[in-house]
Scaffold this motif. Structure first.
Motif, PDB file in Angstrom:
ATOM      1  N   LEU A  83       1.412   7.308   2.512  1.00  0.00           N
ATOM      2  CA  LEU A  83      -0.023   7.117   2.782  1.00  0.00           C
ATOM      3  C   LEU A  83      -0.548   8.169   3.755  1.00  0.00           C
ATOM      4  O   LEU A  83      -1.664   8.678   3.604  1.00  0.00           O
ATOM      5  N   LEU A  84       0.289   8.501   4.740  1.00  0.00           N
ATOM      6  CA  LEU A  84      -0.167   9.479   5.741  1.00  0.00           C
ATOM      7  C   LEU A  84      -0.255  10.888   5.162  1.00  0.00           C
ATOM      8  O   LEU A  84      -0.927  11.745   5.725  1.00  0.00           O
ATOM      9  N   SER A  85       0.409  11.106   4.025  1.00  0.00           N
ATOM     10  CA  SER A  85       0.269  12.450   3.438  1.00  0.00           C
ATOM     11  C   SER A  85      -0.518  12.407   2.117  1.00  0.00           C
ATOM     12  O   SER A  85      -0.490  13.347   1.336  1.00  0.00           O
TER      13      SER A  85
ATOM     14  N   PRO B  63       0.834  -1.203   0.000  1.00  0.00           N
ATOM     15  CA  PRO B  63       0.000   0.000   0.000  1.00  0.00           C
ATOM     16  C   PRO B  63       0.866   1.249   0.000  1.00  0.00           C
ATOM     17  O   PRO B  63       1.780   1.367   0.822  1.00  0.00           O
ATOM     18  N   GLY B  64       0.642   2.134  -0.950  1.00  0.00           N
ATOM     19  CA  GLY B  64       1.422   3.371  -1.012  1.00  0.00           C
ATOM     20  C   GLY B  64       2.734   3.234  -1.766  1.00  0.00           C
ATOM     21  O   GLY B  64       3.530   4.172  -1.824  1.00  0.00           O
TER      22      GLY B  64
ATOM     23  N   PHE C  47      -0.283  -7.494   3.355  1.00  0.00           N
ATOM     24  CA  PHE C  47       0.591  -7.541   2.170  1.00  0.00           C
ATOM     25  C   PHE C  47       1.697  -8.586   2.370  1.00  0.00           C
ATOM     26  O   PHE C  47       1.949  -9.421   1.498  1.00  0.00           O
ATOM     27  N   GLN C  48       2.348  -8.525   3.556  1.00  0.00           N
ATOM     28  CA  GLN C  48       3.440  -9.466   3.836  1.00  0.00           C
ATOM     29  C   GLN C  48       2.944 -10.913   3.808  1.00  0.00           C
ATOM     30  O   GLN C  48       3.568 -11.777   3.194  1.00  0.00           O
ATOM     31  N   GLU C  49       1.834 -11.137   4.477  1.00  0.00           N
ATOM     32  CA  GLU C  49       1.387 -12.525   4.661  1.00  0.00           C
ATOM     33  C   GLU C  49       0.641 -13.102   3.456  1.00  0.00           C
ATOM     34  O   GLU C  49       0.776 -14.286   3.160  1.00  0.00           O
TER      35      GLU C  49
END
Ligand SMILES: Nc1ncnc2c1ncn2[C@@H]1O[C@H](COP(=O)(O)OP(=O)(O)OP(=O)(O)O)[C@@H](O)[C@H]1O
Ligand SMILES: Nc1ccn([C@@H]2O[C@H](COP(=O)(O)O)[C@@H](O)[C@H]2O)c(=O)n1
Length: 295
Positions: free
Chosen positions: A146-148, A35-36, A168-170
């Motif tokens: 993502l935070l911005s 994500p991002g 995402f990792q798993e």
């Protein structure tokens, strides 16, 4: 809830759609990454320059919520938790979007997100990806982005972001590993500025034909030059035979040294160098086999 007849009609329609899509046999590139990592940003660039249609699974799911669909609440709850919506729902949205669009080249962004997504898509649509574009980026950088992002997304808060990283990792990385074992992953270092990332993306999408034609054209130039020089030597010899005093040494030298022909093709990264040498021309051709593009 629909009647049995309605359900039957829906199924028949769905089947008809599937068969249309199978006939269309579109080119599909899966665009994956955390994500991002910049998937959407780079897809916009690819659309602009390479004629693909961008389908973001996340965008389609968000649109489904807005449309007031019966699945809306379930999808919304899953997104808030960073969880993966059942494949059946997402695949139907993707199929519909592909058919409605009519293009035959699609970037499918954010899908398949897990093994279930992957197997179900291939099983139902019979479409496999041409390749998988994988944007590799550190969690630190993705979190910062993502935070911005400021697009008002309900899942761009630190709590949900952490959950999305875990998913995402798993669940998503194993899908990338699966395609990597099939030699289909093109990995991009996505931690760099947008323009630099796009340079790497572009190198993957640049039509092979262009390189092949460029190659042929250059070889053709070599042959013409080679032939022209032979003509000049023959002319010089003929002149010398008819008038032994008239020839200038430069006429011979220009053949031997003057127009050595060097042409290189390069695009920055680790090049694989192929050279073809003739007595008077050197033809050099560089292709990029960037290690970055191998998973
Ligand atoms: N290479 C980059 N450097 C800095 N910022 C970037 C870069 N690529 C994208 N961004 C910014 O980071 C944010 C996330 O990018 P984008 O929406 O493309 O990511 P994504 O992978 O599609 O995310 P998601 O999976 O959550 O939809 C956006 O605000 C975008 O402008
Ligand atoms: N195949 C997918 C894709 C997405 N989701 C859900 O949507 C959320 C947002 O996705 P983005 O790609 O826009 O970041 C994601 O966290 C999932 O909840 C999904 O279920 N299946």
């Amino acid at each position: 809830m629909g009647s049995v007849v309605d359900d039957g009609k829906k199924e028949a329609l769905q089947e008809a759609h599937r068969s249309l899509l199978a006939d269309l046999n579109p080119t599909v590139v899966f665009v994956l990454g955390g994500p991002g990592s910049g998937k959407g940003t780079q897809c916009a660039n690819i659309v602009e320059h390479f004629g693909f249609t961008h389908l973001s699974a996340g965008d389609l799911l968000r649109a489904e919520i807005k449309s007031g669909s019966e699945n809306g609440t379930m999808i919304s709850d899953m997104i808030k938790e960073g969880k993966i919506v059942p494949s059946e729902v997402t695949i139907k949205l993707l199929e519909r979007a592909m058919l409605e669009n009519g293009n035959d080249k699609f970037l499918i962004d954010g899908f398949p997100r897990n093994e279930e997504n992957r197997a179900a898509f291939e099983d139902v649509t019979k479409i496999g990806p041409s390749f998988v574009l994988y944007f590799d980026c550190s969690e630190e950088e993705m979190e910062r982005r993502l935070l911005s992002r400021n697009q008002g997304r309900e899942d761009d808060n630190i709590e949900t972001i952490r959950k999305r990283f875990k998913v995402f990792q798993e669940s998503s990385l194993p899908v990338i590993e699966y395609y990597n074992s099939k030699g289909k992953v093109r990995k991009i270092d996505a931690g760099r500025p947008i323009e630099e990332v796009y340079e790497s993306v572009k190198a993957i999408f640049a039509p092979k034909d262009e390189k092949v034609n460029g190659h042929r054209h250059t070889l053709m130039e070599c042959l013409i030059l080679f032939w022209m020089k032979w003509c000049r030597v023959i002319a010089a010899i003929v002149t010398k035979i008819s008038d032994p005093m008239s020839i200038e040494t430069s006429q011979i030298n220009c053949f031997a040294n003057g127009d050595c022909f060097h042409r290189t093709y390069s695009n920055a990264h680790s090049p694989c160098f192929v050279g073809v040498a003739t007595p008077v021309t050197t033809y050099a051709y560089r292709t990029t086999l960037s290690t970055e593009h191998q998973y």
